[in-house]
Design a protein around this motif. Structure first.
Motif, PDB file in Angstrom:
ATOM      1  N   GLY A  68       0.666  -1.163  -0.071  1.00  0.00           N
ATOM      2  CA  GLY A  68       0.016  -0.049   0.107  1.00  0.00           C
ATOM      3  C   GLY A  68       0.942   1.142   0.075  1.00  0.00           C
ATOM      4  O   GLY A  68       2.131   1.026   0.168  1.00  0.00           O
ATOM      5  N   SER A  69       0.263   2.304   0.093  1.00  0.00           N
ATOM      6  CA  SER A  69       1.043   3.806  -0.029  1.00  0.00           C
ATOM      7  C   SER A  69       0.950   4.340   1.441  1.00  0.00           C
ATOM      8  O   SER A  69       1.580   5.483   1.432  1.00  0.00           O
ATOM      9  CB  SER A  69       0.478   4.664  -1.257  1.00  0.00           C
ATOM     10  OG  SER A  69      -0.803   4.984  -0.973  1.00  0.00           O
ATOM     11  N   ARG A  70       0.117   3.911   2.178  1.00  0.00           N
ATOM     12  CA  ARG A  70       0.178   4.726   3.433  1.00  0.00           C
ATOM     13  C   ARG A  70       1.455   4.316   4.288  1.00  0.00           C
ATOM     14  O   ARG A  70       2.121   3.441   3.975  1.00  0.00           O
ATOM     15  CB  ARG A  70      -0.930   4.097   4.430  1.00  0.00           C
ATOM     16  CG  ARG A  70      -2.271   4.510   3.713  1.00  0.00           C
ATOM     17  CD  ARG A  70      -3.353   3.893   4.727  1.00  0.00           C
ATOM     18  NE  ARG A  70      -3.643   2.520   4.724  1.00  0.00           N
ATOM     19  CZ  ARG A  70      -4.522   1.708   5.280  1.00  0.00           C
ATOM     20  NH1 ARG A  70      -5.447   2.486   5.666  1.00  0.00           N
ATOM     21  NH2 ARG A  70      -4.485   0.438   5.037  1.00  0.00           N
ATOM     22  N   ASP A 101       3.087   0.818   5.197  1.00  0.00           N
ATOM     23  CA  ASP A 101       2.261  -0.188   4.632  1.00  0.00           C
ATOM     24  C   ASP A 101       2.924  -0.372   2.937  1.00  0.00           C
ATOM     25  O   ASP A 101       2.208  -0.861   2.029  1.00  0.00           O
ATOM     26  CB  ASP A 101       0.939   0.411   4.292  1.00  0.00           C
ATOM     27  CG  ASP A 101       0.130  -0.731   4.016  1.00  0.00           C
ATOM     28  OD1 ASP A 101       0.432  -2.036   4.217  1.00  0.00           O
ATOM     29  OD2 ASP A 101      -1.173  -0.699   3.511  1.00  0.00           O
ATOM     30  N   GLN A 134      -1.869  -2.431  10.356  1.00  0.00           N
ATOM     31  CA  GLN A 134      -2.559  -1.878   9.352  1.00  0.00           C
ATOM     32  C   GLN A 134      -4.336  -2.481   9.395  1.00  0.00           C
ATOM     33  O   GLN A 134      -4.426  -3.428   9.790  1.00  0.00           O
ATOM     34  CB  GLN A 134      -1.884  -2.012   8.138  1.00  0.00           C
ATOM     35  CG  GLN A 134      -0.544  -1.492   8.078  1.00  0.00           C
ATOM     36  CD  GLN A 134      -0.416  -0.115   7.855  1.00  0.00           C
ATOM     37  OE1 GLN A 134      -1.427   0.496   7.582  1.00  0.00           O
ATOM     38  NE2 GLN A 134       0.691   0.473   8.375  1.00  0.00           N
ATOM     39  N   ASP A 190      -8.587  -2.603  -0.771  1.00  0.00           N
ATOM     40  CA  ASP A 190      -7.899  -1.598  -1.413  1.00  0.00           C
ATOM     41  C   ASP A 190      -7.147  -1.024   0.004  1.00  0.00           C
ATOM     42  O   ASP A 190      -7.766  -0.386   0.715  1.00  0.00           O
ATOM     43  CB  ASP A 190      -8.873  -0.677  -1.929  1.00  0.00           C
ATOM     44  CG  ASP A 190      -8.241   0.793  -2.577  1.00  0.00           C
ATOM     45  OD1 ASP A 190      -6.620   0.809  -2.460  1.00  0.00           O
ATOM     46  OD2 ASP A 190      -8.501   1.445  -3.167  1.00  0.00           O
ATOM     47  N   ARG A 191      -5.880  -1.182  -0.099  1.00  0.00           N
ATOM     48  CA  ARG A 191      -5.137  -0.800   1.278  1.00  0.00           C
ATOM     49  C   ARG A 191      -4.887   0.758   1.234  1.00  0.00           C
ATOM     50  O   ARG A 191      -4.340   1.137   2.262  1.00  0.00           O
ATOM     51  CB  ARG A 191      -3.759  -1.531   1.151  1.00  0.00           C
ATOM     52  CG  ARG A 191      -3.807  -3.136   1.250  1.00  0.00           C
ATOM     53  CD  ARG A 191      -2.655  -3.808   1.195  1.00  0.00           C
ATOM     54  NE  ARG A 191      -1.615  -3.454   1.881  1.00  0.00           N
ATOM     55  CZ  ARG A 191      -0.371  -4.036   2.068  1.00  0.00           C
ATOM     56  NH1 ARG A 191      -0.209  -5.320   1.147  1.00  0.00           N
ATOM     57  NH2 ARG A 191       0.588  -3.685   2.628  1.00  0.00           N
ATOM     58  N   ASP A 192      -5.184   1.272   0.073  1.00  0.00           N
ATOM     59  CA  ASP A 192      -5.012   2.878   0.000  1.00  0.00           C
ATOM     60  C   ASP A 192      -6.218   3.494   0.477  1.00  0.00           C
ATOM     61  O   ASP A 192      -6.189   4.775   0.537  1.00  0.00           O
ATOM     62  CB  ASP A 192      -4.205   3.062  -1.251  1.00  0.00           C
ATOM     63  CG  ASP A 192      -3.074   2.774  -1.647  1.00  0.00           C
ATOM     64  OD1 ASP A 192      -2.130   2.462  -0.644  1.00  0.00           O
ATOM     65  OD2 ASP A 192      -2.697   2.261  -2.736  1.00  0.00           O
ATOM     66  N   GLU A 193      -7.446   2.768   0.448  1.00  0.00           N
ATOM     67  CA  GLU A 193      -8.745   3.392   0.609  1.00  0.00           C
ATOM     68  C   GLU A 193      -8.634   3.981   2.074  1.00  0.00           C
ATOM     69  O   GLU A 193      -8.502   3.134   2.972  1.00  0.00           O
ATOM     70  CB  GLU A 193      -9.652   2.648   0.366  1.00  0.00           C
ATOM     71  CG  GLU A 193     -11.052   2.912   0.557  1.00  0.00           C
ATOM     72  CD  GLU A 193     -12.060   2.093   0.441  1.00  0.00           C
ATOM     73  OE1 GLU A 193     -13.207   1.921   1.051  1.00  0.00           O
ATOM     74  OE2 GLU A 193     -11.972   1.183  -0.155  1.00  0.00           O
TER      75      GLU A 193
END
Length: 98
Positions: free
Chosen positions: A21-23, A26, A71, A85-88
């Protein structure tokens, strides 16, 4: 991830935490996942090890590779497949529901 219509024959449908992901923290694969269902939403809780990036992929005993980050992402069925969706952004209410 597996899918079955009859609980006898199973079809492999891929993975949901295999892409970073982008967080913050993450940016590696998701590990040790579990699911909590609250209301109509399934939340996938998972760990990352932010310091385990190529070429260092294993725990070498240093703080960087041993540190874990918790996460959470929402899981949904989209067109018959489970998606996460890990970025949501996730709004999570951790209060007890009785």
């Amino acid at each position: 991830m597996l899918r079955s219509d009859d609980l006898t024959t199973w079809e492999h449908r891929g993975l949901i935490l295999d892409k970073p992901g982008s967080r913050p923290d993450d940016g590696t694969i998701g590990l040790h996942a579990d699911v909590v269902v609250q209301g109509g939403t399934a939340y996938v809780f998972y760990f990352t090890h932010p310091g385990r990036v190529a070429p260092v992929t294993d725990d070498d005993g240093t703080y960087a590779t041993r540190r874990s980050s918790l996460q959470v992402a929402a899981a949904r069925v989209v067109d018959g497949s489970l998606r996460c969706d890990r970025d949501e952004p996730v709004r999570l209410d951790l209060s007890a529901a009785f």
